[in-house]
Design a protein around this motif. Structure first.
Motif, short mmCIF file in Angstrom:
data_model
loop_
_atom_site.label_atom_id
_atom_site.label_comp_id
_atom_site.label_asym_id
_atom_site.label_seq_id
_atom_site.Cartn_x
_atom_site.Cartn_y
_atom_site.Cartn_z
N PHE A 1 0.65 -1.24 0.12
CA PHE A 1 -0.17 0.07 0.05
C PHE A 1 0.69 1.23 -0.05
O PHE A 1 0.41 2.24 0.41
CB PHE A 1 -0.89 -0.07 1.13
N ALA A 2 2.06 1.08 -0.30
CA ALA A 2 3.08 2.38 -0.52
C ALA A 2 2.25 3.65 -1.26
O ALA A 2 2.41 4.54 -1.21
CB ALA A 2 4.39 1.96 -1.24
N GLY A 3 1.40 3.07 -2.25
CA GLY A 3 0.84 4.24 -3.17
C GLY A 3 -0.29 4.60 -2.57
O GLY A 3 -1.21 5.66 -3.22
N GLY A 4 -0.67 4.01 -1.30
CA GLY A 4 -2.10 4.21 -0.71
C GLY A 4 -3.21 3.48 -0.95
O GLY A 4 -3.28 2.65 -1.66
N MET A 5 -3.95 3.16 0.35
CA MET A 5 -5.05 2.29 0.15
C MET A 5 -6.14 3.13 0.35
O MET A 5 -6.48 4.07 1.15
CB MET A 5 -4.88 1.30 1.51
N PRO A 6 -7.12 2.93 -0.68
CA PRO A 6 -8.49 3.92 -0.76
C PRO A 6 -9.15 3.59 0.60
O PRO A 6 -9.07 2.59 1.20
CB PRO A 6 -9.00 3.41 -2.08
N GLY A 7 -10.07 4.62 0.76
CA GLY A 7 -10.91 4.43 1.92
C GLY A 7 -12.06 3.36 1.93
O GLY A 7 -12.16 2.93 0.91
N GLY A 8 -12.34 2.84 2.85
CA GLY A 8 -13.24 1.89 3.07
C GLY A 8 -13.33 1.15 4.57
O GLY A 8 -12.32 1.59 5.20
N MET A 9 -14.06 0.29 4.70
CA MET A 9 -14.14 -0.27 6.06
C MET A 9 -12.82 -0.95 6.53
O MET A 9 -12.45 -1.06 7.75
CB MET A 9 -15.39 -1.12 6.10
N ASN A 10 -12.27 -1.59 5.32
CA ASN A 10 -10.97 -2.07 5.78
C ASN A 10 -9.93 -1.46 5.78
O ASN A 10 -8.52 -1.57 6.16
CB ASN A 10 -10.70 -3.25 4.65
N ASN A 11 -9.81 -0.03 5.61
CA ASN A 11 -8.80 0.99 5.71
C ASN A 11 -8.60 1.29 7.33
O ASN A 11 -9.54 1.55 8.00
CB ASN A 11 -9.19 2.01 5.00
N PRO A 12 -7.29 1.33 7.66
CA PRO A 12 -6.81 1.34 9.01
C PRO A 12 -7.37 2.81 9.55
O PRO A 12 -7.58 2.85 10.79
CB PRO A 12 -5.19 1.16 9.03
N LEU A 13 -7.53 3.82 8.74
CA LEU A 13 -7.99 5.06 9.34
C LEU A 13 -9.45 5.20 9.79
O LEU A 13 -10.07 6.11 10.12
CB LEU A 13 -7.64 5.99 8.33
N GLY A 14 -10.17 4.09 9.14
CA GLY A 14 -11.81 4.35 9.25
C GLY A 14 -12.47 5.21 8.58
O GLY A 14 -12.17 5.72 7.78
N ALA A 15 -13.63 5.70 9.35
CA ALA A 15 -14.53 6.54 8.48
C ALA A 15 -13.86 8.17 8.52
O ALA A 15 -14.24 8.77 7.57
CB ALA A 15 -15.60 6.66 9.35
N ARG A 16 -13.20 8.66 9.32
CA ARG A 16 -12.77 9.91 9.43
C ARG A 16 -11.32 10.02 9.83
O ARG A 16 -10.83 8.96 10.43
CB ARG A 16 -13.57 10.75 10.05
N ALA A 17 -10.53 11.07 9.51
CA ALA A 17 -9.10 11.19 10.08
C ALA A 17 -8.89 12.66 10.23
O ALA A 17 -9.36 13.35 9.46
CB ALA A 17 -8.03 10.63 9.22
N MET A 18 -8.19 12.76 11.25
CA MET A 18 -7.88 14.42 11.54
C MET A 18 -6.57 14.42 11.90
O MET A 18 -5.79 13.70 12.68
CB MET A 18 -8.79 14.85 12.77
N TYR A 19 -5.78 14.96 11.14
CA TYR A 19 -4.22 15.07 11.01
C TYR A 19 -3.48 15.86 11.91
O TYR A 19 -3.93 17.28 11.78
CB TYR A 19 -3.78 15.28 9.60
N ILE A 20 -2.93 15.60 12.65
CA ILE A 20 -2.16 16.43 13.86
C ILE A 20 -0.91 17.09 13.28
O ILE A 20 0.26 16.24 12.87
CB ILE A 20 -1.81 15.61 14.77
N TYR A 21 -0.96 18.32 13.19
CA TYR A 21 0.26 19.13 12.81
C TYR A 21 0.94 19.98 13.81
O TYR A 21 0.26 20.01 14.85
CB TYR A 21 -0.13 20.22 11.68
N ARG A 22 2.29 20.18 14.00
CA ARG A 22 2.88 20.71 14.79
C ARG A 22 3.63 22.03 14.25
O ARG A 22 4.26 21.51 13.03
CB ARG A 22 3.74 20.09 15.93
N ASN A 23 3.66 23.17 14.45
CA ASN A 23 4.30 24.40 13.77
C ASN A 23 4.02 24.08 12.08
O ASN A 23 4.97 24.45 11.49
CB ASN A 23 5.70 24.32 14.15
N GLY A 24 2.90 23.77 11.83
CA GLY A 24 2.59 23.65 10.48
C GLY A 24 3.17 22.60 9.55
O GLY A 24 3.02 22.36 8.45
#
Length: 226
Positions: free
Chosen positions: A154-177
């Motif tokens: 999945f180096a090129g990315g796993m599309p969204g879906g129920m089997n995706n480890p990130l689930g239904a939503r993701a919020m990405y944590i940034y520090r200093n941009g």
């Protein structure tokens, strides 16, 4: 709080549905305060919780109902007196207690149960929500692909879906941009909430991450206390 939000009355009714059978709970530090969270017997589930953790067929990938008998009751979404001391609108993750708080403007907070990373894969500090995504694509970090060669598929990315480890939503944590590579995200493995089994991210039941996602915006401050 909105139609989907938790309320003290609903939570108390939920507790009452257990016939008053609240057991002595566990203690955990939240900031500089020690709190006790009762264990509730799961034999009878409140209709309130059956509703908010019910199936979500309207989602792009339908989300099944949660089997609440497989979830530690202390980690179900509820409203509590704010124990964090942070300003309203702040997300606070207390990794030792396995709770995420969204601080409200009335002296309360919405509390969600979370799963966290195993020792050695955890992150703590202050940041902000730099990006949000519904049914996000998952890219395994380089360090994960080294540890777990099977994820290189999945180096090129796993599309969204129920089997995706990130689930239904993701919020990405940034520090200093800058993206920290840590996320708040959903999981279909609701039985893992309250445990430390992931590779560093903060995960919630899909129904909970959908609720949280609807309440926060890009730029929301976040504090992860290790």
């Amino acid at each position: 709080m909105g139609n989907n939000g938790p309320s003290r009355r609903a939570f108390l009714l939920g507790a009452a549905s257990f016939g008053g059978l609240a057991l002595s709970g566990c203690s955990a530090m939240v900031g500089n305060r020690q709190i006790t969270v009762p264990n509730l017997l799961p034999a009878i589930i409140s209709p309130y919780y059956l509703q908010i953790y019910g199936a979500m067929p309207e989602e792009r990938f339908p989300v099944p109902a949660v089997d609440l008998n497989k979830v530690d009751q202390r980690y179900l979404r509820t409203e509590v007196d704010d124990p964090t001391g942070e300003k309203p609108g702040t997300i606070v993750v207390e990794t030792s207690a396995r709770f995420l708080y969204l601080v409200q403007d009335n002296g309360t907070a919405i509390r969600y149960g979370v799963g966290i990373g195993r020792d050695g894969f955890t992150w703590s500090g202050r940041g902000s929500i730099g990006r949000k995504a519904q049914w996000p694509t998952w890219y395994p970090p380089a360090s994960m692909m080294q540890r777990q060669p099977e994820t290189r598929e999945f180096a090129g990315g796993m599309p969204g879906g129920m089997n995706n480890p990130l689930g239904a939503r993701a919020m990405y944590i940034y520090r200093n941009g800058v993206d920290t590579i840590y996320r708040i995200h959903g999981t279909r493995e609701y039985w893992s909430i309250g445990k430390a089994v992931s590779s560093g991210c903060v995960r919630l039941i899909n129904q909970d991450v959908i609720d949280l996602y609807s309440r926060v915006s890009v730029g929301t401050p976040i504090i992860v206390r290790g």
